[in-house]
Design an enzyme around this catalytic site. Structure first.
Site, short mmCIF file in Angstrom:
data_model
loop_
_atom_site.label_atom_id
_atom_site.label_comp_id
_atom_site.label_asym_id
_atom_site.label_seq_id
_atom_site.Cartn_x
_atom_site.Cartn_y
_atom_site.Cartn_z
N ASP A 123 -8.57 -6.94 0.33
CA ASP A 123 -7.75 -7.05 1.53
C ASP A 123 -8.53 -6.47 2.68
O ASP A 123 -9.39 -5.60 2.48
CB ASP A 123 -6.42 -6.29 1.38
CG ASP A 123 -6.59 -4.81 1.69
OD1 ASP A 123 -6.31 -4.39 2.82
OD2 ASP A 123 -7.03 -4.05 0.79
N CYS A 175 -8.43 -26.25 13.45
CA CYS A 175 -9.60 -27.14 13.44
C CYS A 175 -9.20 -28.61 13.33
O CYS A 175 -9.94 -29.49 13.78
CB CYS A 175 -10.53 -26.76 12.29
SG CYS A 175 -11.38 -25.18 12.56
N CYS A 224 -8.15 -26.17 8.48
CA CYS A 224 -7.02 -25.39 8.99
C CYS A 224 -6.33 -26.12 10.13
O CYS A 224 -6.90 -27.03 10.73
CB CYS A 224 -7.50 -24.00 9.44
SG CYS A 224 -8.19 -23.97 11.11
N HIS A 235 -6.93 -19.86 11.70
CA HIS A 235 -8.25 -20.30 11.25
C HIS A 235 -8.92 -19.25 10.37
O HIS A 235 -9.42 -19.55 9.28
CB HIS A 235 -9.17 -20.62 12.43
CG HIS A 235 -10.60 -20.78 11.99
ND1 HIS A 235 -11.07 -21.94 11.43
CD2 HIS A 235 -11.64 -19.89 11.96
CE1 HIS A 235 -12.33 -21.77 11.09
NE2 HIS A 235 -12.70 -20.54 11.40
N CYS A 247 -13.79 -27.36 8.37
CA CYS A 247 -12.56 -26.61 8.09
C CYS A 247 -11.32 -27.50 8.16
O CYS A 247 -11.20 -28.36 9.03
CB CYS A 247 -12.42 -25.46 9.10
SG CYS A 247 -10.95 -24.46 8.87
N ASP A 288 0.86 -1.17 0.00
CA ASP A 288 0.00 0.00 0.00
C ASP A 288 0.90 1.23 0.00
O ASP A 288 2.00 1.21 0.56
CB ASP A 288 -0.90 -0.04 1.23
CG ASP A 288 -2.08 0.90 1.10
OD1 ASP A 288 -2.17 1.61 0.09
OD2 ASP A 288 -2.92 0.92 2.02
#
Length: 375
Positions: A270, A313, A310, A339, A308, A89
């Site tokens: 984003d 999880c 991840c 997560h 999930c 940015d």
């Protein structure tokens, strides 16, 4: 650079080719403001959870450790050990949101550092020089982030100046041809501004589109206006954005915001919400949002989200992660951030698949309200 593979209504499934790899779009960029994701998440973790693009900030990295330091160390990719695309940015938003006293002129903005108060000047040339030192894949143009609401005349004058700044940014990008430049293939994205005024937004997009940049962002939204106002601006502006260039909606947003924006033709997103909310035990799941601090999870032996994949999880329970937060153990924050970012990255994968299979509208109907509900 950008190839649209399939469309479903206004939703676009594309590929953006960069010197640091191909980005599958629509994409959510994982925000690592100071070259790190808050919550003790490493770049190795980012690969595991499906991050395609990491986003860092020009203003913050200029202040510390310093963009010249990062250049001496081989550029941002080498510095943070990340070989996929990075978007930086421009620093414009931080100049206008963090700096106290500031003075805007045609040359740029004079302001004081929010860290130690020392005087700084940043204009289009300075922002491009800093981003060249960082050697990011995509550099954002330096612009003024207008307060919303703002008077019509101020917004119009600001957009005219932001356009002139963009022309200077494009000219300054020529410095990437110098021998000591780390990334000679750095790309510049322009930013559309205009507050909530349709005519200013349209005129500004038409003018910046003529500069034939590699990509275009819509800035100055998600700053207090309603979701309906934001969607209206997208409906008004996107028909005037180049079809063959990626469109980036800056700072957005919730899962429902993203789905609605994809439906209008946005490709890049984003937002700090994924990691920031996670650090406060506020979790996104396929069935809605949950606050892990709630008493009802004290004895809950299920994973955060049973669908999930991840790391959190796959290996830990709601009860355990809640305990970590209650005990103020950093591991709780780390698992929650992993997560939420995995959820966002997978959400984009599900969106891309729905577009490819011409069922995006069905996906939208099924998920916009469900993902926004509190469990």
């Amino acid at each position: 650079m950008f190839k649209i593979l399939h469309t479903d209504g206004n939703a676009r499934r594309g590929e953006f080719h960069t010197v640091h790899g191909v980005v599958q779009t629509p994409v959510f960029q994982n925000v690592g403001t100071i070259a790190a994701i808050k919550g003790a998440v490493s770049t190795m973790d980012l690969k595991e959870i499906g991050c395609q693009v990491e986003l860092s900030n020009t203003y913050h990295l200029h202040l510390r450790p310093g963009d010249k330091v990062i250049k001496q160390l081989g550029g941002l990719h080498k510095f943070m050990n990340w070989d996929r695309p990075i978007l930086t940015d421009s620093g414009g938003f931080q100049v206008f949101s963090l700096a106290g006293l500031r003075k805007i002129t045609e040359e740029g903005v004079s302001f004081n550092s929010h860290i130690d108060g020392h005087k700084i000047f940043m204009g289009p040339e300075e922002s491009m020089q800093i981003q060249s030192n960082l050697a990011s894949t995509i550099a954002m143009a330096f612009d003024e982030c207008i307060e919303n609401p703002a008077p019509y005349k101020y917004v119009k004058d600001s957009c005219d100046r932001t356009y002139r700044w963009l022309v200077r940014c494009k000219k300054e990008m020529e410095l990437n041809s110098l021998d000591d430049t780390i990334n000679k293939n750095q790309m510049l994205f322009g930013i559309n501004q205009g507050g909530t005024f349709d005519d200013i937004r349209i005129e500004h997009m038409q003018r910046i589109a003529e500069l034939d940049l590699p990509g275009y962002a819509i800035g100055g939204l998600a700053v207090g206006e309603s979701h309906e106002e934001m969607y209206h601006i997208l409906d008004v502006v996107l028909p005037h954005a180049p079809v063959n260039k990626p469109r980036y909606l800056m700072g957005v947003g919730t899962p429902s915001n993203i789905i609605e924006s994809v439906a209008r033709g946005v490709d890049f997103f984003d937002c700090v919400i994924a990691s920031r909310n996670a650090r406060h035990a506020f979790i996104f799941t396929r069935n809605g949002t949950m606050n892990l601090m709630n008493q009802k999870y004290e004895l809950d032996t299920r994973p955060i989200d049973e669908e999930c994949g991840c790391p959190a999880c796959q290996h830990y329970t709601r009860a355990y992660i809640r305990h970590l937060f209650k005990a103020k153990e950093m591991l709780g924050m780390r698992l929650a951030v992993l997560h939420n970012l995995y959820f966002y990255n997978e959400l984009m994968e599900r969106i891309r698949k729905a577009i490819e299979e011409d069922r995006f509208e069905e996906f939208r109907r099924e998920n916009v309200e469900k993902l926004a509900q509190r469990l």
